[in-house]
Design a protein around this motif. Structure first.
Motif, PDB file in Angstrom:
ATOM      1  N   GLY A 178       0.823  -1.200   0.000  1.00  0.00           N
ATOM      2  CA  GLY A 178       0.000   0.000   0.000  1.00  0.00           C
ATOM      3  C   GLY A 178       0.857   1.249   0.000  1.00  0.00           C
ATOM      4  N   ASP A 227       0.802   3.267   3.494  1.00  0.00           N
ATOM      5  CA  ASP A 227       1.064   2.420   4.664  1.00  0.00           C
ATOM      6  C   ASP A 227       1.673   3.280   5.772  1.00  0.00           C
ATOM      7  N   MET A 240      -0.432  -0.346  -4.378  1.00  0.00           N
ATOM      8  CA  MET A 240      -1.851  -0.024  -4.226  1.00  0.00           C
ATOM      9  C   MET A 240      -1.998   1.398  -3.699  1.00  0.00           C
ATOM     10  N   THR A 288      -3.818   3.259   0.044  1.00  0.00           N
ATOM     11  CA  THR A 288      -4.026   2.025   0.805  1.00  0.00           C
ATOM     12  C   THR A 288      -3.154   2.025   2.048  1.00  0.00           C
ATOM     13  N   SER A 289      -3.788   1.805   3.215  1.00  0.00           N
ATOM     14  CA  SER A 289      -3.074   1.782   4.494  1.00  0.00           C
ATOM     15  C   SER A 289      -2.533   0.384   4.783  1.00  0.00           C
ATOM     16  N   PHE A 324      -5.108  -2.330   4.941  1.00  0.00           N
ATOM     17  CA  PHE A 324      -5.966  -2.374   3.758  1.00  0.00           C
ATOM     18  C   PHE A 324      -7.410  -1.999   4.092  1.00  0.00           C
ATOM     19  N   LYS A 348      -9.960  -1.532   1.459  1.00  0.00           N
ATOM     20  CA  LYS A 348      -9.263  -1.967   0.242  1.00  0.00           C
ATOM     21  C   LYS A 348      -9.094  -3.488   0.188  1.00  0.00           C
TER      22      LYS A 348
END
Length: 221
Positions: A163, A166, A190, A193-194, A197, A200
């Motif tokens: 991600g 992140d 991605m 996106t953390s 997710f 996500k």
């Protein structure tokens, strides 16, 4: 303790690990898809931060593979749930993974063995890959810069999913680390996106499905 046979239906069981019992959850492929000769072991995030085999990213990864006809094995590292032992900074956890892999290979000798890891689980599976020799490896948010990744030997079929927002694993550290490696890999970045997710997970499912489908022994459309 004598290890049980590989179950004929999805269930939880206990294996004899290096320092005592290991919690294990076996999930068979979804009933409406052709069964692949593949068993994938999925490794969970950091034990000391609440990581377990029931983590939502771990279970989503497993479900993604089950949708493709792959049997999955999730397990709790030592010190997690009812798995015996104490947290060992990834060293003993590699031994736990090797024990599970040995059981899978004994029980399913005709299957390919794949490894999947999320965060700390990605670290453990990467470090163990040289000895376990999986046919394929999926690394989700590998914590480059937080753990020592020296001496890794991933298989030729290696998918990395990271991600770009992140907040725990520095994305650029992952990208820079991959650039230093000679090992072939496919990187999926991605956006928005953390680490876990959030919102996500469906996109993660798609990334895994698209990334590994061509590696399946029996091709699927």
């Amino acid at each position: 303790m004598r290890n049980p046979s590989f179950p004929l239906q999805s269930e939880t069981l206990v294996l004899d690990g290096p320092v005592g019992p290991l919690d294990v959850a076996v999930d068979l492929p979804k009933p409406d898809v052709p069964v692949q000769p593949v068993t994938a072991i999925v490794c969970h995030p950091l034990s000391t931060e609440g990581g377990t085999m029931h983590n939502k990213v771990v279970t989503m990864a497993a479900n993604s593979l089950r949708d493709l006809g792959v049997a999955t094995v999730r397990f709790n590292f030592r010190s997690v749930g009812d798995s015996a032992g104490n947290f060992d900074h990834g060293n003993g956890e590699q031994d736990d993974l090797k024990a599970v892999a040995a059981w899978v290979r004994t029980q399913r000798p005709g299957d390919q063995l794949w490894l999947v890891g999320f965060s700390f689980g990605a670290y453990v599976s990467l470090k163990a890959a040289a000895e376990v020799q999986p046919q394929a490896l999926v690394s989700i948010a590998p914590p480059a810069g937080r753990w020592d990744f020296e001496g890794i030997h991933p298989p030729a079929q290696w998918l990395v999913i990271q991600g770009e927002q992140d907040e725990i694993v520095e994305p650029q550290a992952v990208f820079d680390w991959l650039d230093t490696l000679d090992a072939p890999h496919e990187l999926v970045r991605m956006p928005d996106t953390s680490h876990f997710f959030h919102r996500k997970l469906i996109d993660l499912r798609g990334a895994i499905t698209h990334g590994v489908k061509r590696w399946l022994p029996d091709a699927v459309a």
